[in-house]
Design a protein around this motif. Structure first.
Motif, short mmCIF file in Angstrom:
data_model
loop_
_atom_site.label_atom_id
_atom_site.label_comp_id
_atom_site.label_asym_id
_atom_site.label_seq_id
_atom_site.Cartn_x
_atom_site.Cartn_y
_atom_site.Cartn_z
N LEU A 41 7.86 -1.78 -18.12
CA LEU A 41 9.10 -1.05 -17.83
C LEU A 41 9.24 -0.68 -16.36
CD1 LEU A 41 9.14 1.30 -20.94
CD2 LEU A 41 10.61 -0.68 -20.51
N GLY A 42 8.21 -1.00 -15.55
CA GLY A 42 8.29 -0.74 -14.12
C GLY A 42 7.83 0.64 -13.69
N PHE A 43 7.11 1.34 -14.55
CA PHE A 43 6.66 2.69 -14.20
C PHE A 43 5.33 2.70 -13.47
CE2 PHE A 43 9.35 3.73 -17.95
CZ PHE A 43 10.32 4.40 -17.24
N ASN A 44 4.66 1.58 -13.36
CA ASN A 44 3.38 1.52 -12.66
C ASN A 44 3.58 1.82 -11.18
OD1 ASN A 44 0.59 1.04 -12.71
ND2 ASN A 44 0.88 -0.99 -11.85
N GLY A 45 2.91 2.83 -10.67
CA GLY A 45 3.00 3.17 -9.26
C GLY A 45 4.17 4.05 -8.89
N HIS A 47 4.53 7.20 -9.07
CA HIS A 47 4.09 8.45 -8.43
C HIS A 47 3.48 8.25 -7.04
CE1 HIS A 47 0.58 6.78 -10.33
NE2 HIS A 47 -0.17 7.54 -9.57
N LEU A 48 3.32 7.02 -6.60
CA LEU A 48 2.71 6.75 -5.30
C LEU A 48 3.77 6.59 -4.22
CD1 LEU A 48 0.07 4.07 -6.35
CD2 LEU A 48 -0.36 6.48 -5.88
N PRO A 49 3.46 7.05 -2.99
CA PRO A 49 4.39 6.81 -1.87
C PRO A 49 4.53 5.30 -1.62
CG PRO A 49 2.69 8.39 -1.27
CD PRO A 49 2.29 7.82 -2.60
N GLU A 50 5.69 4.90 -1.08
CA GLU A 50 5.94 3.48 -0.82
C GLU A 50 4.90 2.85 0.08
OE1 GLU A 50 9.93 2.51 0.36
OE2 GLU A 50 10.76 3.97 -1.05
N GLU A 51 4.43 3.60 1.07
CA GLU A 51 3.44 3.02 2.00
C GLU A 51 2.13 2.64 1.30
OE1 GLU A 51 3.36 7.54 2.87
OE2 GLU A 51 4.87 6.04 2.48
N PHE A 52 1.91 3.15 0.10
CA PHE A 52 0.73 2.80 -0.66
C PHE A 52 1.07 1.89 -1.84
CE2 PHE A 52 -0.43 6.98 1.18
CZ PHE A 52 -1.45 6.52 2.01
N GLY A 53 2.26 1.31 -1.83
CA GLY A 53 2.66 0.37 -2.87
C GLY A 53 3.40 0.99 -4.03
N GLY A 54 3.71 2.29 -3.93
CA GLY A 54 4.43 2.97 -5.00
C GLY A 54 5.94 2.80 -4.90
N GLN A 55 6.63 3.49 -5.79
CA GLN A 55 8.07 3.37 -5.87
C GLN A 55 8.81 4.61 -5.40
OE1 GLN A 55 9.12 2.05 -9.82
NE2 GLN A 55 7.42 0.63 -9.88
N ASN A 56 8.11 5.58 -4.84
CA ASN A 56 8.78 6.81 -4.34
C ASN A 56 9.44 6.55 -3.02
OD1 ASN A 56 8.00 8.17 -6.56
ND2 ASN A 56 6.52 9.46 -5.55
#
Length: 56
Positions: A41-45, A47-56
């Motif tokens: 569903l695309g929820f992996n990551g 909670h992580l900032p974008e610079e660390f590969g997250g979706q925030n």
């Protein structure tokens, strides 16, 4: 094991099938299908900032 049905509340049938109640300690076997579906569903990551590969 039964798959997830999709849509809101798709975890409720999974919880009933496995006898999972609020406050239970969950095993890795209980959580792996949930983690897999979360990735689908695309929820992996999320909670992580974008610079660390997250979706925030």
């Amino acid at each position: 094991m039964r798959g997830f049905e999709g849509g809101p509340g798709e975890l409720a049938p999974y919880e009933r099938e496995r006898g999972i109640a609020h406050g239970d300690r969950l095993t890795r076997a209980d959580l792996e299908p949930v983690w897999r579906r979360s990735r689908e569903l695309g929820f992996n990551g999320v909670h992580l900032p974008e610079e660390f590969g997250g979706q925030n």
